[in-house]
Design a protein around this motif. Sequence first.
Motif, PDB file in Angstrom:
ATOM      1  N   ARG A  37       0.833  -1.209   0.000  1.00  0.00           N
ATOM      2  CA  ARG A  37       0.000   0.000   0.000  1.00  0.00           C
ATOM      3  C   ARG A  37       0.865   1.255   0.000  1.00  0.00           C
ATOM      4  NH1 ARG A  37      -4.623   0.355   2.935  1.00  0.00           N
ATOM      5  NH2 ARG A  37      -4.792   2.324   1.851  1.00  0.00           N
ATOM      6  N   ARG A  38       2.030   1.193   0.664  1.00  0.00           N
ATOM      7  CA  ARG A  38       2.961   2.328   0.623  1.00  0.00           C
ATOM      8  C   ARG A  38       3.445   2.572  -0.793  1.00  0.00           C
ATOM      9  NH1 ARG A  38       7.120   0.557   5.073  1.00  0.00           N
ATOM     10  NH2 ARG A  38       5.795  -1.242   5.225  1.00  0.00           N
ATOM     11  N   VAL A  39       3.747   1.486  -1.501  1.00  0.00           N
ATOM     12  CA  VAL A  39       4.210   1.600  -2.888  1.00  0.00           C
ATOM     13  C   VAL A  39       3.097   2.180  -3.752  1.00  0.00           C
ATOM     14  CG1 VAL A  39       4.904   0.268  -4.915  1.00  0.00           C
ATOM     15  CG2 VAL A  39       5.924  -0.226  -2.695  1.00  0.00           C
ATOM     16  N   LEU A  40       1.880   1.674  -3.576  1.00  0.00           N
ATOM     17  CA  LEU A  40       0.753   2.181  -4.370  1.00  0.00           C
ATOM     18  C   LEU A  40       0.477   3.651  -4.072  1.00  0.00           C
ATOM     19  CD1 LEU A  40      -1.702  -0.847  -4.205  1.00  0.00           C
ATOM     20  CD2 LEU A  40      -0.538   0.031  -6.220  1.00  0.00           C
ATOM     21  N   LYS A  41       0.517   4.042  -2.799  1.00  0.00           N
ATOM     22  CA  LYS A  41       0.290   5.451  -2.444  1.00  0.00           C
ATOM     23  C   LYS A  41       1.379   6.341  -3.034  1.00  0.00           C
ATOM     24  CE  LYS A  41      -3.358   5.202   0.215  1.00  0.00           C
ATOM     25  NZ  LYS A  41      -4.621   5.652  -0.315  1.00  0.00           N
ATOM     26  N   GLY A  42       2.622   5.892  -2.987  1.00  0.00           N
ATOM     27  CA  GLY A  42       3.718   6.665  -3.582  1.00  0.00           C
ATOM     28  C   GLY A  42       3.576   6.797  -5.083  1.00  0.00           C
ATOM     29  N   LEU A  43       3.186   5.704  -5.747  1.00  0.00           N
ATOM     30  CA  LEU A  43       2.986   5.754  -7.198  1.00  0.00           C
ATOM     31  C   LEU A  43       1.801   6.645  -7.568  1.00  0.00           C
ATOM     32  CD1 LEU A  43       3.698   2.063  -8.224  1.00  0.00           C
ATOM     33  CD2 LEU A  43       5.049   4.091  -8.792  1.00  0.00           C
ATOM     34  N   GLN A  44       0.742   6.606  -6.773  1.00  0.00           N
ATOM     35  CA  GLN A  44      -0.393   7.496  -7.031  1.00  0.00           C
ATOM     36  C   GLN A  44       0.042   8.946  -6.975  1.00  0.00           C
ATOM     37  OE1 GLN A  44      -3.254   6.606  -3.997  1.00  0.00           O
ATOM     38  NE2 GLN A  44      -3.546   4.510  -4.692  1.00  0.00           N
ATOM     39  N   LEU A 110     -11.392   5.064  -4.461  1.00  0.00           N
ATOM     40  CA  LEU A 110     -12.296   4.569  -5.508  1.00  0.00           C
ATOM     41  C   LEU A 110     -12.770   5.707  -6.402  1.00  0.00           C
ATOM     42  CD1 LEU A 110     -14.079   2.406  -6.851  1.00  0.00           C
ATOM     43  CD2 LEU A 110     -15.797   2.906  -5.109  1.00  0.00           C
ATOM     44  N   GLY A 111     -13.247   6.783  -5.805  1.00  0.00           N
ATOM     45  CA  GLY A 111     -13.746   7.917  -6.587  1.00  0.00           C
ATOM     46  C   GLY A 111     -12.678   8.558  -7.444  1.00  0.00           C
ATOM     47  N   THR A 112     -11.502   8.737  -6.878  1.00  0.00           N
ATOM     48  CA  THR A 112     -10.412   9.351  -7.622  1.00  0.00           C
ATOM     49  C   THR A 112      -9.973   8.475  -8.785  1.00  0.00           C
ATOM     50  OG1 THR A 112      -9.670  10.443  -5.600  1.00  0.00           O
ATOM     51  CG2 THR A 112      -8.122  10.358  -7.410  1.00  0.00           C
ATOM     52  N   GLY A 113      -9.884   7.175  -8.546  1.00  0.00           N
ATOM     53  CA  GLY A 113      -9.484   6.259  -9.619  1.00  0.00           C
ATOM     54  C   GLY A 113     -10.470   6.265 -10.771  1.00  0.00           C
ATOM     55  N   CYS A 114     -11.775   6.227 -10.458  1.00  0.00           N
ATOM     56  CA  CYS A 114     -12.796   6.222 -11.513  1.00  0.00           C
ATOM     57  C   CYS A 114     -12.825   7.540 -12.280  1.00  0.00           C
ATOM     58  CB  CYS A 114     -14.173   5.930 -10.909  1.00  0.00           C
ATOM     59  SG  CYS A 114     -14.345   4.258 -10.281  1.00  0.00           S
ATOM     60  N   PHE A 146      -4.685   3.932  -8.475  1.00  0.00           N
ATOM     61  CA  PHE A 146      -5.768   4.202  -7.529  1.00  0.00           C
ATOM     62  C   PHE A 146      -6.717   3.007  -7.456  1.00  0.00           C
ATOM     63  CE2 PHE A 146      -4.573   8.671  -8.124  1.00  0.00           C
ATOM     64  CZ  PHE A 146      -4.701   9.150  -6.832  1.00  0.00           C
ATOM     65  N   LEU A 147      -7.045   2.428  -8.596  1.00  0.00           N
ATOM     66  CA  LEU A 147      -7.966   1.292  -8.598  1.00  0.00           C
ATOM     67  C   LEU A 147      -7.315   0.045  -8.005  1.00  0.00           C
ATOM     68  CD1 LEU A 147      -9.702   1.908 -12.036  1.00  0.00           C
ATOM     69  CD2 LEU A 147     -10.612   2.359  -9.751  1.00  0.00           C
ATOM     70  N   PHE A 148      -6.022  -0.172  -8.216  1.00  0.00           N
ATOM     71  CA  PHE A 148      -5.326  -1.290  -7.576  1.00  0.00           C
ATOM     72  C   PHE A 148      -5.316  -1.119  -6.055  1.00  0.00           C
ATOM     73  CE2 PHE A 148      -2.558  -2.023 -11.571  1.00  0.00           C
ATOM     74  CZ  PHE A 148      -3.530  -2.838 -12.120  1.00  0.00           C
ATOM     75  N   ASP A 149      -5.120   0.119  -5.604  1.00  0.00           N
ATOM     76  CA  ASP A 149      -5.144   0.388  -4.168  1.00  0.00           C
ATOM     77  C   ASP A 149      -6.540   0.117  -3.606  1.00  0.00           C
ATOM     78  OD1 ASP A 149      -4.189   1.140  -1.686  1.00  0.00           O
ATOM     79  OD2 ASP A 149      -4.412   3.277  -2.050  1.00  0.00           O
ATOM     80  N   PHE A 150      -7.568   0.492  -4.348  1.00  0.00           N
ATOM     81  CA  PHE A 150      -8.938   0.201  -3.926  1.00  0.00           C
ATOM     82  C   PHE A 150      -9.161  -1.305  -3.814  1.00  0.00           C
ATOM     83  CE2 PHE A 150     -13.194  -1.042  -5.401  1.00  0.00           C
ATOM     84  CZ  PHE A 150     -13.942  -0.599  -4.330  1.00  0.00           C
ATOM     85  N   ILE A 151      -8.661  -2.061  -4.778  1.00  0.00           N
ATOM     86  CA  ILE A 151      -8.807  -3.524  -4.746  1.00  0.00           C
ATOM     87  C   ILE A 151      -8.054  -4.100  -3.545  1.00  0.00           C
ATOM     88  CG2 ILE A 151      -8.183  -5.645  -5.975  1.00  0.00           C
ATOM     89  CD1 ILE A 151      -8.821  -4.090  -8.589  1.00  0.00           C
ATOM     90  N   ALA A 152      -6.882  -3.557  -3.245  1.00  0.00           N
ATOM     91  CA  ALA A 152      -6.123  -4.019  -2.078  1.00  0.00           C
ATOM     92  C   ALA A 152      -6.887  -3.741  -0.787  1.00  0.00           C
ATOM     93  CB  ALA A 152      -4.749  -3.355  -2.043  1.00  0.00           C
ATOM     94  N   MET A 153      -7.501  -2.564  -0.696  1.00  0.00           N
ATOM     95  CA  MET A 153      -8.292  -2.249   0.492  1.00  0.00           C
ATOM     96  C   MET A 153      -9.530  -3.131   0.586  1.00  0.00           C
ATOM     97  SD  MET A 153      -8.090   1.867   1.009  1.00  0.00           S
ATOM     98  CE  MET A 153      -8.253   2.352  -0.691  1.00  0.00           C
TER      99      MET A 153
END
Length: 180
Positions: A37-44, A110-114, A146-153
């Motif tokens: 999740r840290r990696v995903l947040k940094g990439l976002q 979720l909202g930001t990714g969509c 963002f959507l991958f992070d949503f799926i992880a959550m």
Amino acid sequence: MENGAVYSPTTEENPGSARGARGFAAYFSLTRLPWYRRVLKGLQLLLSLLAFICEEVIPECTLCGGLYFFEFVSCSAFLLSLLLLIVHCTPLHDRVDAGKVKSSDFYITLGTGCVFLLASIIFVSTDGRTIAEVAASFGFIASFMFLFDFIAMLYEKRQEAQLRKPETIKAEALTEPLNA
């Protein structure tokens, strides 16, 4: 009365040394989030900033509505991901209800990714086939992060629900006598 006798019991000589270090590391901690999740947040954060910067260097546009929408969404995505990262990595996380932080992160991601995906599609469709496709590609990649992070959550929520699920006791076991 002598000044030393009045102030000595209530005054500290060096109050800074007793408190400990107050540097950047004391306030910033990445340990609240799992490594992926840290990696995903940094990439976002990085990709939404790159999408915004690449969009800003576009000199001219034919249909500017898609460009302006992409600009707004990429800037908003950067600021929202920065806000979420600050909340997760600073003592502010301890002052806010953990359930509210998780819920906010879930729905904002979720909202930001969509919306970012929608803005990237609109931007590509209204683009004049120039260098702006680079900005749109960062937008697509950022929206997928963002959507991958949503799926992880979502996966984490399901795992927590499985752990909290109570055991089912068979009705037959309740009707049998204990000392049979």
